[in-house]
Write a protein that holds these residues in place. Structure first.
Motif, PDB file in Angstrom:
ATOM      1  N   ARG C 303       0.746  -1.361   0.001  1.00 49.94           N
ATOM      2  CA  ARG C 303       0.079   0.228   0.011  1.00 49.94           C
ATOM      3  C   ARG C 303       0.842   1.322   0.093  1.00 49.94           C
ATOM      4  NH1 ARG C 303      -5.416  -1.160   1.750  1.00 49.94           N
ATOM      5  NH2 ARG C 303      -5.524  -3.320   2.864  1.00 49.94           N
ATOM      6  N   ALA C 304       1.895   1.128   0.850  1.00 46.53           N
ATOM      7  CA  ALA C 304       2.644   2.244   0.993  1.00 46.53           C
ATOM      8  C   ALA C 304       3.390   2.611  -0.582  1.00 46.53           C
ATOM      9  CB  ALA C 304       3.819   2.179   1.911  1.00 46.53           C
ATOM     10  N   LEU C 305       3.909   1.705  -1.039  1.00 51.64           N
ATOM     11  CA  LEU C 305       4.595   1.753  -2.400  1.00 51.64           C
ATOM     12  C   LEU C 305       3.503   2.396  -3.629  1.00 51.64           C
ATOM     13  CD1 LEU C 305       6.664  -1.272  -3.190  1.00 51.64           C
ATOM     14  CD2 LEU C 305       7.271   1.034  -3.501  1.00 51.64           C
ATOM     15  N   SER C 306       2.440   2.030  -3.465  1.00 52.08           N
ATOM     16  CA  SER C 306       1.174   2.467  -4.319  1.00 52.08           C
ATOM     17  C   SER C 306       1.122   4.012  -3.989  1.00 52.08           C
ATOM     18  CB  SER C 306      -0.172   1.815  -3.980  1.00 52.08           C
ATOM     19  OG  SER C 306      -1.240   2.183  -4.852  1.00 52.08           O
ATOM     20  N   LEU C 307       0.941   4.489  -2.725  1.00 50.25           N
ATOM     21  CA  LEU C 307       0.790   5.841  -2.177  1.00 50.25           C
ATOM     22  C   LEU C 307       2.146   6.523  -3.000  1.00 50.25           C
ATOM     23  CD1 LEU C 307      -1.117   5.759   1.180  1.00 50.25           C
ATOM     24  CD2 LEU C 307      -2.064   5.791  -1.030  1.00 50.25           C
ATOM     25  N   ALA C 308       3.007   6.169  -2.496  1.00 47.09           N
ATOM     26  CA  ALA C 308       4.180   6.737  -2.958  1.00 47.09           C
ATOM     27  C   ALA C 308       4.571   6.784  -4.686  1.00 47.09           C
ATOM     28  CB  ALA C 308       5.628   5.982  -2.610  1.00 47.09           C
ATOM     29  N   ALA C 309       4.044   5.915  -5.063  1.00 44.17           N
ATOM     30  CA  ALA C 309       3.931   5.892  -6.703  1.00 44.17           C
ATOM     31  C   ALA C 309       2.956   6.916  -7.137  1.00 44.17           C
ATOM     32  CB  ALA C 309       3.664   4.634  -7.211  1.00 44.17           C
ATOM     33  N   GLN C 310       1.838   7.095  -6.376  1.00 41.69           N
ATOM     34  CA  GLN C 310       0.736   7.967  -6.829  1.00 41.69           C
ATOM     35  C   GLN C 310       1.287   9.468  -6.369  1.00 41.69           C
ATOM     36  OE1 GLN C 310      -3.396   6.845  -5.336  1.00 41.69           O
ATOM     37  NE2 GLN C 310      -2.130   4.841  -5.170  1.00 41.69           N
ATOM     38  N   GLY C 311       2.260   9.629  -5.821  1.00 39.21           N
ATOM     39  CA  GLY C 311       2.763  10.824  -5.397  1.00 39.21           C
ATOM     40  C   GLY C 311       2.131  11.565  -4.017  1.00 39.21           C
ATOM     41  N   LYS C 312       1.372  10.572  -3.526  1.00 40.88           N
ATOM     42  CA  LYS C 312       0.655  11.005  -2.160  1.00 40.88           C
ATOM     43  C   LYS C 312       1.482  11.018  -0.953  1.00 40.88           C
ATOM     44  CE  LYS C 312      -3.823  10.294  -4.300  1.00 40.88           C
ATOM     45  NZ  LYS C 312      -5.154   9.412  -4.062  1.00 40.88           N
ATOM     46  N   ILE C 313       2.579  10.217  -0.842  1.00 40.74           N
ATOM     47  CA  ILE C 313       3.399  10.192   0.343  1.00 40.74           C
ATOM     48  C   ILE C 313       4.952  10.386  -0.322  1.00 40.74           C
ATOM     49  CG2 ILE C 313       2.053   9.055   1.805  1.00 40.74           C
ATOM     50  CD1 ILE C 313       3.853   6.673   1.346  1.00 40.74           C
ATOM     51  N   ARG C 314       5.639  11.194   0.368  1.00 40.03           N
ATOM     52  CA  ARG C 314       7.318  11.599  -0.146  1.00 40.03           C
ATOM     53  C   ARG C 314       7.967  11.113   0.913  1.00 40.03           C
ATOM     54  NH1 ARG C 314       4.584  17.259  -0.701  1.00 40.03           N
ATOM     55  NH2 ARG C 314       6.681  17.737   0.019  1.00 40.03           N
ATOM     56  N   GLY C 315       9.123  10.496   0.329  1.00 38.88           N
ATOM     57  CA  GLY C 315       9.920   9.930   1.327  1.00 38.88           C
ATOM     58  C   GLY C 315      11.377  10.535   1.313  1.00 38.88           C
ATOM     59  N   ARG C 316      11.636  11.022  -0.044  1.00 38.11           N
ATOM     60  CA  ARG C 316      13.084  11.718  -0.216  1.00 38.11           C
ATOM     61  C   ARG C 316      13.292  12.838   0.750  1.00 38.11           C
ATOM     62  NH1 ARG C 316      12.462  12.409  -6.673  1.00 38.11           N
ATOM     63  NH2 ARG C 316      10.543  11.226  -5.880  1.00 38.11           N
TER      64      ARG C 316
END
Lengths: 349, 349, 349, 349
Positions: C303-316
């Motif tokens: 789920r986290a990967l999907s949200l990251a790919a959607q640009g909804k969570i940012r780790g950088r």
């Protein structure tokens, strides 16, 4: 060892076969008894997806027995332990297994990846010995017989279904349609969990009488009364909190929709010979949820064993016929022709 | 009518008071019996939030009786019906009530908006008559006595708690800490739902013996053995699937954390005299969820009544003392001083 | 290969070590980056249960990299695939794993039975290569960087916690206490799921500013205002539907109890340096449930990967420091001494 | 006031009618806008159960407006507040309402007991003024228009359905069948909750294009490609985690069964013109659960309003036609004949 092998459609014969070896995490069991179920009839004529080929496959998925040999890393059981089983072991690595939904394993039938549905995608219990994964074996309390153990697998189906609907049926009204083995174990399971009233609907008088003996608060003979209005009658006109369809009869899903209370639940445990027609709009208008489960997931067999050990569900009374394994053809003739109203027919290797 | 009124701290006296009138959706009940609980002691000394003022308030929230008069629109009950109650009726319009969480009503104590906690924020059952909302009254099966009815409210607390944790305890190990009325009804409720083993932990030998008679599979006297290691012992070293804390004792929450299985559940049903200290990190490391419930929400009393009518939970044996309403001071002295090890003390108007 | 090995308390040194071999169902990954977390500090001084011995153990549980070699039966991934990980792989055979609760695996630390907590009970990612089970690896979308991948593991903790509380926070008020990496990813996850308002409580101004940039609707500096009354203020006086405690600060659990709405939920994601004291009675009176989760179970990383790919969570933006693997001592000095307010420190082999 | 009254089948006329009075807990709203939905067509020809008689009844259940007068005890809103609505208010006293399932109220249509389905069992919003219970009114954020408010009721249907399936769709694959107003709001709601990919299946090119503009990751034109195999294609062959059927088309339920992943969920939000035929056995074999919801229960409208205020769902773009209330016959002609491909037609009193 001696084992039944399916050589072609309805051509199940007992032959010699090597005793299987348990791999890592697996256990070799000396089979004491193996029950038959509707699935066993179907897969003899129409092989299931991922069923091993004719000439090799030993069916049988409701078996019990004694631990004979432990595979690598197994210390959960000891040689000599009596065990009951659940049929499915998931691959443990697909998305569904990781979430605990191993009866919906996405690697269904993939032995290399670890999935194993005993007697369906891998050799099962119509044999002197069978191998299964340790996580699908449950130690049998001393008070239970092999017959109980066979029916504990059946009750696992009931309890996995009850798990799906939430499991909290105490004080709720439940209708069970279909007094076959699954239906009769479901009636007992619902009573054991405190449901009341538990209503059994069927068409065979003897089965209904057995259902009443096993605890149904009320039985409805659908050949002599209107099942839907009878259910409405015993539920104050509201319908039942939960309707469990275990008959596989084509009109039953629609009856279930008409029997259930607004906001209630329907659980489907049977399979139908073809597409089913029902008034889905009525279910939608009434906020009714339709649950389905397949097999005995989520440690349901552990729960079933516990209820059996507590004396709250009884399997023995459902076993109407015993045959030696060598008489497998005669046994299945009895099942197929319903000769002598068999409920549960078991084979003893 | 005669009714007990709280005139000041611990000053509960029986006086004359007008019979209340049921409003729309409400019912007037001739009280047959009213039980006492720990809350009744506390609110006499430290009034609860939203408690009516001294000089007016009639407590009592575990009562049963006979329907005497129906408010406008009530047709769910008839005059003469015997009823048990749950204490809370939500406002029906705040966000929590709309979602079914009426014991957490956001208009708690607001009578004008429809909230009513009988004997807590509105007059209760230490009186000849009491009014309650129809949705909080449950028709009493003929087989049940008034004593059963009083304890059915207590069992409602157990069953609402079990609702919170999912309710599906069949075949699971449960520890109940605290053999007070709530604990003893909880033991029975867990057995009635198929839990096994059900372990009762306490410090008074007589209470533990009663717990065993009421169905506990195993009782642990915490004064003579280490409760945590005893629980580990009867659960194969893993700890219990569910620990229910009903003692309100200060060390109990920490014991619960140490008794529970990895991935297990703890349910808190008691109240503590002050802030509690526990190793929360350990619960976190083990994926343990800590549930709490207050009172008897979610139709738990309906479930309790059904189990009582099925003979699966028994209230009568917990009633150790009967007093006439006029002897309310003597009755509460017995409760306060634990004179004669009272379990449930009831008043009969 | 080069790998960090823990030779004694706080004695982590990079040495030569053989490249590990992936077993059946396992995958060898060439590590691209490995993050540090509070756990990495703790296990260097106080080894965890089941941690491999000094002189052998390579920690690191937030790593990402490229598939280098496939173990037997693995076809879910291909050599060259970029992957993110979750730390835990359950045994797949204990009662908890079978039910999907693999972060509470009853065979925790038992490598022979298949359990593996990368960097905790088995060698992890402070190395050039690491082995992990295929079910704990997730293919990385092209748009994501290694930094994102590292933080996706952290976000998995947030999303597993949200799974535990039901996951349906759209339109609900959420408070996150503690703007560390878990807290900051949790703020983003709650926003990504539609929660509103999402309130971040902390004590460091820079962290709160970052939280606001990452989407918090409101930030509360607990050093300059009363956090509880501030939360009550932004929630209409009712408190928050959900309070997520991610700080591990000793007073935070009590604050959470005071901040939550009646009938609300508290989720604990942090660990505390000692036993915690809180007003449990208040939680009970308010029907509040206390959830805990550990790690990233239930496919939360997917789920986290999907949200990251959607640009909804940012780790950088959370990665404040990069070090080469060989500088592991200097890197951990920065973490330990909080030199330059590090948020997430990563190592590049 | 002016209000539309249904005088007979399809005979809806605007006439003079007294302004209604709000009772206790109720609110009088000056209607600003009222939308139309498929139900409004059906009830004009085939009155629903509990629908008020011809000659009296004012339909309209998707309305918004300004608070004009407060009934007794109402302080949750103030005169002048702009509000959106949900249609249903439960009786608050039947078993289902007490549990929070008020769209399945057992006193459906019983105004005396407090149930009210605005525009269905009680007068609705095709009028200058309408009365509703305060618990069914939601304060409208300033940023939202009346058009948004009308569609927020529609989105409430989406979000109540998502509530039923658990609401945690982040990172999951969702198929929405049917790009009508419910389908289009559902696509947006799923995106707002982090689902990915969200696939929209329909037959009208313009609608699919609008779906794509509103956020669908992928649209499938079922007239030019096989919808089932297309869905399988975009989900790695596994099928979708969740299929939402919002078309009401007769073949859609069977398509849903074929599109869903093993262990997945189907949610039915539409109504069908007759009994539906589907391969239920296939759903059972795959452990698929079939959810249904009706209307906008469980505070779904509150969630919808929040998502709209966050800019995550947009209603305005679905409103294709505005009519003055006096033109109600022309407006419904447009709806009935689909003249100009109307999506949402609204009336302004």
């Amino acid at each position: 060892m001696r084992a039944a092998v399916l050589f072609g459609p309805n051509d199940l014969r007992v032959v010699d076969k090597p005793v299987p070896e348990p791999g890592p995490g697996e256990v070799l069991v000396k089979v004491a008894m193996c029950g038959t179920c509707g699935t066993d009839l179907k897969l003899q004529t129409h092989p299931f997806p991922n069923q091993p080929p004719f000439g090799q496959f030993t069916p049988g998925h409701e078996w019990s027995g004694t631990v004979a040999k432990l595979g690598d890393t197994v210390d959960e059981l000891a040689i000599g332990d009596r065990v009951a089983i659940e049929a499915h072991h998931g691959c443990g690595r697909c998305e569904n297994c990781v979430l605990g939904m191993y009866t919906a394993c996405l690697n269904y039938g993939n032995l290399a990846k670890g999935h194993r549905a005993s007697g369906m995608t891998a050799d099962g219990g119509f044999a002197e010995y069978a191998v299964h994964h340790v996580s699908s074996l449950y130690r049998l309390p001393n008070s239970l017989t092999w017959e109980d153990a066979v029916l504990v697998t059946t009750a696992g189906t009931s309890l996995y279904g009850l798990d799906a609907i939430g499991g909290y049926v105490a004080g709720q009204s439940v209708v069970v349609i279909g007094p076959g083995p699954v239906g009769l174990m479901t009636v007992q399971a619902c009573k054991a969990l405190g449901a009341s009233p538990v209503v059994l609907v069927g068409t065979r008088r003897g089965r209904l009488a057995l259902g009443a003996r096993l605890g149904a608060d009320c039985v409805i003979d659908a050949t002599t009364s209107d099942a839907v209005s009878s259910v409405r009658g015993v539920t104050g006109g509201f319908g039942a909190d939960l309707v469990i369809e275990a008959s596989g009869a084509m009109p039953a899903p629609q009856q279930a929709v008409e029997m259930v209370k607004r906001g209630g639940k329907i659980l489907f445990l049977g399979f139908y010979p073809g597409p089913v027609t029902l008034d889905l709009s009525s279910a939608i208008r009434d906020d009714v949820t339709l649950y389905t489960t397949r097999g005995e997931g989520a440690n349901a067999v552990k729960r079933a064993l516990s209820l059996a050990a507590q004396g709250k569900i009884r399997g023995r009374e459902l076993v109407t016929h015993h045959f030696p394994l060598e008489a497998i053809q005669e046994g299945f003739r009895v099942v197929r022709e319903r000769d002598g109203d068999p409920i549960k027919v078991v084979f003893v290797p």
